[in-house]
Design a protein around this motif. Structure first.
Motif, PDB file in Angstrom:
ATOM      1  N   LEU A 115       7.169 -43.385  15.313  1.00 33.36           N
ATOM      2  CA  LEU A 115       7.847 -44.044  14.204  1.00 33.36           C
ATOM      3  C   LEU A 115       8.345 -43.031  13.180  1.00 33.36           C
ATOM      4  O   LEU A 115       7.617 -42.132  12.779  1.00 33.36           O
ATOM      5  N   THR A 116       9.599 -43.177  12.769  1.00 31.88           N
ATOM      6  CA  THR A 116      10.152 -42.377  11.686  1.00 31.88           C
ATOM      7  C   THR A 116      10.131 -43.236  10.428  1.00 31.88           C
ATOM      8  O   THR A 116      10.684 -44.336  10.417  1.00 31.88           O
ATOM      9  N   VAL A 117       9.478 -42.754   9.390  1.00 34.30           N
ATOM     10  CA  VAL A 117       9.368 -43.478   8.127  1.00 34.30           C
ATOM     11  C   VAL A 117      10.356 -42.862   7.142  1.00 34.30           C
ATOM     12  O   VAL A 117      10.472 -41.641   7.049  1.00 34.30           O
ATOM     13  N   SER A 118      11.063 -43.727   6.391  1.00 40.77           N
ATOM     14  CA  SER A 118      12.078 -43.224   5.454  1.00 40.77           C
ATOM     15  C   SER A 118      12.184 -44.133   4.236  1.00 40.77           C
ATOM     16  O   SER A 118      11.630 -45.232   4.219  1.00 40.77           O
TER      17      SER A 118
ATOM     18  N   THR B   9      -4.510 -44.272  -8.061  1.00 42.59           N
ATOM     19  CA  THR B   9      -4.156 -43.374  -6.957  1.00 42.59           C
ATOM     20  C   THR B   9      -2.700 -42.948  -7.013  1.00 42.59           C
ATOM     21  O   THR B   9      -1.855 -43.691  -7.508  1.00 42.59           O
ATOM     22  N   LYS B  10      -2.450 -41.756  -6.491  1.00 40.64           N
ATOM     23  CA  LYS B  10      -1.087 -41.249  -6.306  1.00 40.64           C
ATOM     24  C   LYS B  10      -0.683 -41.295  -4.839  1.00 40.64           C
ATOM     25  O   LYS B  10       0.415 -40.891  -4.494  1.00 40.64           O
ATOM     26  N   GLU B  11      -1.596 -41.734  -3.963  1.00 40.47           N
ATOM     27  CA  GLU B  11      -1.274 -41.728  -2.537  1.00 40.47           C
ATOM     28  C   GLU B  11      -1.624 -43.043  -1.871  1.00 40.47           C
ATOM     29  O   GLU B  11      -2.554 -43.733  -2.276  1.00 40.47           O
ATOM     30  N   ILE B  12      -0.849 -43.356  -0.848  1.00 42.81           N
ATOM     31  CA  ILE B  12      -1.080 -44.542  -0.028  1.00 42.81           C
ATOM     32  C   ILE B  12      -1.070 -44.090   1.419  1.00 42.81           C
ATOM     33  O   ILE B  12      -0.168 -43.363   1.851  1.00 42.81           O
ATOM     34  N   VAL B  13      -2.088 -44.511   2.165  1.00 44.75           N
ATOM     35  CA  VAL B  13      -2.233 -44.132   3.569  1.00 44.75           C
ATOM     36  C   VAL B  13      -2.118 -45.395   4.421  1.00 44.75           C
ATOM     37  O   VAL B  13      -2.704 -46.420   4.096  1.00 44.75           O
ATOM     38  N   PHE B  14      -1.353 -45.299   5.507  1.00 44.59           N
ATOM     39  CA  PHE B  14      -1.254 -46.430   6.425  1.00 44.59           C
ATOM     40  C   PHE B  14      -1.131 -45.926   7.856  1.00 44.59           C
ATOM     41  O   PHE B  14      -0.804 -44.768   8.096  1.00 44.59           O
ATOM     42  N   ASN B  15      -1.426 -46.798   8.799  1.00 50.41           N
ATOM     43  CA  ASN B  15      -1.320 -46.479  10.220  1.00 50.41           C
ATOM     44  C   ASN B  15       0.136 -46.573  10.664  1.00 50.41           C
ATOM     45  O   ASN B  15       0.867 -47.444  10.202  1.00 50.41           O
ATOM     46  N   ALA B  16       0.520 -45.678  11.565  1.00 46.13           N
ATOM     47  CA  ALA B  16       1.876 -45.710  12.115  1.00 46.13           C
ATOM     48  C   ALA B  16       1.873 -45.027  13.469  1.00 46.13           C
ATOM     49  O   ALA B  16       1.200 -44.020  13.665  1.00 46.13           O
ATOM     50  N   SER B  17       2.627 -45.554  14.387  1.00 41.18           N
ATOM     51  CA  SER B  17       2.769 -44.967  15.710  1.00 41.18           C
ATOM     52  C   SER B  17       3.348 -43.557  15.594  1.00 41.18           C
ATOM     53  O   SER B  17       4.139 -43.273  14.688  1.00 41.18           O
ATOM     54  N   VAL B  18       2.982 -42.692  16.521  1.00 38.32           N
ATOM     55  CA  VAL B  18       3.485 -41.316  16.500  1.00 38.32           C
ATOM     56  C   VAL B  18       4.997 -41.261  16.671  1.00 38.32           C
ATOM     57  O   VAL B  18       5.630 -40.297  16.260  1.00 38.32           O
TER      58      VAL B  18
ATOM     59  N   GLU C 126       6.294 -36.844  -1.432  1.00 37.62           N
ATOM     60  CA  GLU C 126       5.979 -36.192  -0.155  1.00 37.62           C
ATOM     61  C   GLU C 126       5.485 -37.243   0.831  1.00 37.62           C
ATOM     62  O   GLU C 126       4.799 -38.186   0.446  1.00 37.62           O
ATOM     63  N   ILE C 127       5.850 -37.069   2.088  1.00 36.21           N
ATOM     64  CA  ILE C 127       5.344 -37.923   3.162  1.00 36.21           C
ATOM     65  C   ILE C 127       4.690 -37.014   4.185  1.00 36.21           C
ATOM     66  O   ILE C 127       5.334 -36.131   4.742  1.00 36.21           O
ATOM     67  N   LYS C 128       3.376 -37.209   4.395  1.00 33.79           N
ATOM     68  CA  LYS C 128       2.638 -36.418   5.375  1.00 33.79           C
ATOM     69  C   LYS C 128       2.359 -37.283   6.593  1.00 33.79           C
ATOM     70  O   LYS C 128       1.860 -38.395   6.459  1.00 33.79           O
ATOM     71  N   ILE C 129       2.680 -36.766   7.758  1.00 31.19           N
ATOM     72  CA  ILE C 129       2.444 -37.504   8.999  1.00 31.19           C
ATOM     73  C   ILE C 129       1.398 -36.766   9.813  1.00 31.19           C
ATOM     74  O   ILE C 129       1.553 -35.584  10.104  1.00 31.19           O
ATOM     75  N   LYS C 130       0.307 -37.466  10.141  1.00 34.43           N
ATOM     76  CA  LYS C 130      -0.737 -36.907  11.001  1.00 34.43           C
ATOM     77  C   LYS C 130      -0.630 -37.616  12.344  1.00 34.43           C
ATOM     78  O   LYS C 130      -1.201 -38.687  12.537  1.00 34.43           O
ATOM     79  N   LYS C 131       0.129 -37.020  13.248  1.00 32.99           N
ATOM     80  CA  LYS C 131       0.391 -37.665  14.542  1.00 32.99           C
ATOM     81  C   LYS C 131      -0.880 -37.862  15.353  1.00 32.99           C
ATOM     82  O   LYS C 131      -1.025 -38.866  16.035  1.00 32.99           O
ATOM     83  N   ASP C 132      -1.824 -36.910  15.276  1.00 32.50           N
ATOM     84  CA  ASP C 132      -3.057 -37.038  16.054  1.00 32.50           C
ATOM     85  C   ASP C 132      -3.920 -38.201  15.573  1.00 32.50           C
ATOM     86  O   ASP C 132      -4.686 -38.766  16.332  1.00 32.50           O
ATOM     87  N   GLU C 133      -3.793 -38.593  14.306  1.00 36.13           N
ATOM     88  CA  GLU C 133      -4.548 -39.721  13.758  1.00 36.13           C
ATOM     89  C   GLU C 133      -3.698 -40.996  13.661  1.00 36.13           C
ATOM     90  O   GLU C 133      -4.202 -42.042  13.279  1.00 36.13           O
TER      91      GLU C 133
END
Length: 150
Positions: free
Chosen positions: A63-66, A52-61, A85-92
């Motif tokens: 939270l700023t990830v860096s 895989t080239k991607e990792i998905v994890f849960n995070a509070s809306v 790239e970092i994609k944030i899906k706030k609704d999920e």
């Protein structure tokens, strides 16, 4: 029968992908109870179950990830990759981190990341609480009940 199928699909939508499995967490938190903020840094040890080239994890809306990078001695390119790239899906309440080179199936990796957020009184995740005692407000921080799966 269709109700059962719908419930299964809904359950699948809430589950994280199974391409990587965390095996150990090294987490450091710094909490500022005056400013009601926290920040931290973590190293998450991963077993790569699928290339895989991607990792998905849960995070509070909130939270700023860096500073996200991955280390794997199995990579044929550089052993340390910064996220492309970092994609944030706030609704999920999910974060997807993309890397330029795939982690090979069967390898081990270490995900490095930083985070920061405000402490809230929402009583979910990492939060603060306050109470009155002898005329003074006392603040504390707490974790909500969390189930860690195998």
């Amino acid at each position: 029968m269709s109700t059962f199928a719908s419930a299964s699909k809904s359950d699948a939508d809430h589950r994280l992908p199974t391409n990587v499995k965390p095996s150990h967490y090294d987490l450091t938190f710094k909490t500022d109870l005056e400013e009601l903020t926290f920040k931290g840094y973590g190293v998450i040890h991963l077993d790569v179950l699928e290339g895989t080239k991607e990792i998905v994890f849960n995070a509070s809306v909130d939270l700023t990830v860096s500073d996200v990078s991955i280390h794997s001695e199995s990579l044929k390119t550089e052993q340390v990759q910064s996220s492309s790239e970092i994609k944030i899906k706030k609704d999920e309440e999910r974060v997807t981190v993309l890397f330029p080179h795939a982690l090979p199936k069967g390898s081990k990796a270490k995900l490095h990341l930083g985070w920061a957020a405000k402490l809230t009184g929402s009583m979910t995740g990492y939060y603060y609480s306050s109470t009155q005692h002898e005329g003074k407000t006392r603040r504390a921080y707490a974790w909500s009940n969390t189930l860690l799966a195998d």
